[in-house]
Design a protein around this motif. Structure first.
Motif, PDB file in Angstrom:
ATOM      1  N   PRO A  14      34.358  38.163 -14.603  1.00 19.44           N
ATOM      2  CA  PRO A  14      34.129  38.027 -16.043  1.00 19.44           C
ATOM      3  C   PRO A  14      34.858  39.113 -16.837  1.00 19.44           C
ATOM      4  CG  PRO A  14      32.051  37.941 -14.828  1.00 19.44           C
ATOM      5  CD  PRO A  14      33.122  38.351 -13.852  1.00 19.44           C
ATOM      6  N   ILE A  15      35.189  38.799 -18.053  1.00 16.17           N
ATOM      7  CA  ILE A  15      35.959  39.699 -18.910  1.00 16.17           C
ATOM      8  C   ILE A  15      35.291  41.071 -19.058  1.00 16.17           C
ATOM      9  CG2 ILE A  15      35.005  38.995 -21.151  1.00 16.17           C
ATOM     10  CD1 ILE A  15      37.989  38.849 -22.122  1.00 16.17           C
ATOM     11  N   LYS A  16      33.962  41.129 -19.143  1.00 16.03           N
ATOM     12  CA  LYS A  16      33.274  42.423 -19.300  1.00 16.03           C
ATOM     13  C   LYS A  16      33.479  43.305 -18.067  1.00 16.03           C
ATOM     14  CE  LYS A  16      28.655  40.805 -17.928  1.00 16.03           C
ATOM     15  NZ  LYS A  16      28.686  41.317 -16.594  1.00 16.03           N
ATOM     16  N   ASP A  17      33.530  42.697 -16.875  1.00 12.79           N
ATOM     17  CA  ASP A  17      33.752  43.465 -15.652  1.00 12.79           C
ATOM     18  C   ASP A  17      35.184  43.995 -15.584  1.00 12.79           C
ATOM     19  OD1 ASP A  17      31.152  42.794 -15.001  1.00 12.79           O
ATOM     20  OD2 ASP A  17      31.709  41.333 -13.460  1.00 12.79           O
ATOM     21  N   VAL A  18      36.128  43.178 -16.001  1.00 11.73           N
ATOM     22  CA  VAL A  18      37.538  43.604 -15.995  1.00 11.73           C
ATOM     23  C   VAL A  18      37.739  44.710 -17.031  1.00 11.73           C
ATOM     24  CG1 VAL A  18      39.923  42.870 -16.342  1.00 11.73           C
ATOM     25  CG2 VAL A  18      38.312  41.355 -15.149  1.00 11.73           C
ATOM     26  N   PHE A  19      37.169  44.529 -18.206  1.00 15.03           N
ATOM     27  CA  PHE A  19      37.260  45.553 -19.253  1.00 15.03           C
ATOM     28  C   PHE A  19      36.724  46.897 -18.743  1.00 15.03           C
ATOM     29  CE2 PHE A  19      35.397  47.829 -22.870  1.00 15.03           C
ATOM     30  CZ  PHE A  19      36.503  47.950 -23.695  1.00 15.03           C
ATOM     31  N   GLN A  20      35.549  46.890 -18.130  1.00 13.48           N
ATOM     32  CA  GLN A  20      34.969  48.119 -17.586  1.00 13.48           C
ATOM     33  C   GLN A  20      35.845  48.697 -16.471  1.00 13.48           C
ATOM     34  OE1 GLN A  20      32.474  50.036 -18.727  1.00 13.48           O
ATOM     35  NE2 GLN A  20      32.510  48.574 -20.433  1.00 13.48           N
ATOM     36  N   GLY A  21      36.515  47.829 -15.724  1.00 15.77           N
ATOM     37  CA  GLY A  21      37.418  48.282 -14.668  1.00 15.77           C
ATOM     38  C   GLY A  21      38.608  49.051 -15.203  1.00 15.77           C
ATOM     39  N   ILE A  22      38.924  48.852 -16.480  1.00 11.88           N
ATOM     40  CA  ILE A  22      40.050  49.553 -17.104  1.00 11.88           C
ATOM     41  C   ILE A  22      39.589  50.797 -17.855  1.00 11.88           C
ATOM     42  CG2 ILE A  22      41.926  49.356 -18.793  1.00 11.88           C
ATOM     43  CD1 ILE A  22      41.926  46.302 -18.083  1.00 11.88           C
ATOM     44  N   VAL A  23      38.526  50.722 -18.616  1.00  8.69           N
ATOM     45  CA  VAL A  23      38.120  51.860 -19.456  1.00  8.69           C
ATOM     46  C   VAL A  23      37.275  52.891 -18.723  1.00  8.69           C
ATOM     47  CG1 VAL A  23      38.284  50.527 -21.597  1.00  8.69           C
ATOM     48  CG2 VAL A  23      36.073  50.715 -20.435  1.00  8.69           C
ATOM     49  N   ASN A  24      36.631  52.498 -17.635  1.00  6.22           N
ATOM     50  CA  ASN A  24      35.731  53.389 -16.899  1.00  6.22           C
ATOM     51  C   ASN A  24      36.515  54.148 -15.818  1.00  6.22           C
ATOM     52  OD1 ASN A  24      33.863  54.540 -15.134  1.00  6.22           O
ATOM     53  ND2 ASN A  24      32.435  52.838 -15.302  1.00  6.22           N
ATOM     54  N   PRO A  25      36.624  55.478 -15.930  1.00  2.00           N
ATOM     55  CA  PRO A  25      37.418  56.229 -14.961  1.00  2.00           C
ATOM     56  C   PRO A  25      36.865  56.169 -13.535  1.00  2.00           C
ATOM     57  CG  PRO A  25      36.237  57.734 -16.417  1.00  2.00           C
ATOM     58  CD  PRO A  25      36.031  56.344 -16.960  1.00  2.00           C
ATOM     59  N   GLU A  26      35.556  55.971 -13.383  1.00  2.00           N
ATOM     60  CA  GLU A  26      35.005  55.861 -12.026  1.00  2.00           C
ATOM     61  C   GLU A  26      35.558  54.636 -11.314  1.00  2.00           C
ATOM     62  OE1 GLU A  26      30.739  56.207 -11.893  1.00  2.00           O
ATOM     63  OE2 GLU A  26      30.772  57.868 -13.326  1.00  2.00           O
ATOM     64  N   LYS A  27      35.860  53.594 -12.052  1.00  2.00           N
ATOM     65  CA  LYS A  27      36.451  52.394 -11.446  1.00  2.00           C
ATOM     66  C   LYS A  27      37.970  52.555 -11.306  1.00  2.00           C
ATOM     67  CE  LYS A  27      32.806  49.348 -12.981  1.00  2.00           C
ATOM     68  NZ  LYS A  27      32.205  48.941 -11.753  1.00  2.00           N
ATOM     69  N   MET A  28      38.607  53.089 -12.357  1.00  2.00           N
ATOM     70  CA  MET A  28      40.067  53.243 -12.328  1.00  2.00           C
ATOM     71  C   MET A  28      40.550  54.137 -11.193  1.00  2.00           C
ATOM     72  SD  MET A  28      42.063  53.558 -15.874  1.00  2.00           S
ATOM     73  CE  MET A  28      43.452  52.490 -15.958  1.00  2.00           C
ATOM     74  N   THR A  29      39.734  55.132 -10.834  1.00  2.00           N
ATOM     75  CA  THR A  29      40.149  56.028  -9.753  1.00  2.00           C
ATOM     76  C   THR A  29      40.089  55.335  -8.390  1.00  2.00           C
ATOM     77  OG1 THR A  29      37.915  56.960  -9.611  1.00  2.00           O
ATOM     78  CG2 THR A  29      39.516  58.165 -10.950  1.00  2.00           C
TER      79      THR A  29
END
Length: 146
Positions: A14-29
């Motif tokens: 879902p779009i909210k999960d992808v969005f969080q995957g980009i803005v949240n550094p814990e996921k981006m790392t």
């Protein structure tokens, strides 16, 4: 003539999960950067580090539209814009566009390399968000200065 680098992929989340995957550094790392000084938020600045480079990258002029788009500057000549589009099956199309450099042979090489780099970013994000796989882990160790 301005050059642009671009890439696109569909992620089965879902779009909210992808969005969080980009803005949240814990996921981006987990798929792109090794460190971030904070979350991507409008009007903030953050510092990114990558495992294969010693230098730090200042991310500025950040503009975030919740579950829709993220843009920022990390090269004074370009703007990166990531847009998210919800698909009827509840997956998300992610488009990355980086543009602004004037046409030259050097900048043409930049556009080709960055298009590949953004395609890699998207593939790594897809693998992580859909399957928890960290494709980038160890992939660029050969680039570290010895």
């Amino acid at each position: 003539m301005k050059l642009e680098s671009k890439a696109v992929i569909q992620i089965q989340k879902p779009i909210k999960d992808v969005f969080q995957g980009i803005v949240n550094p814990e996921k981006m790392t987990k798929y792109f950067i090794s460190e971030s000084s904070g979350r991507l938020e409008s009007e903030k600045e953050v510092i990114w580090k990558f495992p294969e480079f010693e230098e730090e990258f200042l991310i500025k002029d950040i503009k975030v539209q919740n579950n829709s788009s993220i843009s920022f500057v990390w090269d004074p000549e370009t703007v990166v814009k990531i847009t998210l589009e919800k698909v009827p099956d509840n997956s998300t199309i992610v488009r990355v566009n980086e543009n602004g450099k004037e046409f030259s042979e050097e900048n043409l090489n930049w556009a080709l390399e960055n298009s590949g780099g953004w395609a890699n970013f998207l593939a790594c994000m897809k693998a992580y968000l859909e399957y928890g796989i960290q494709l980038r882990k160890g992939a660029y160790d050969f680039m570290r200065k010895k």
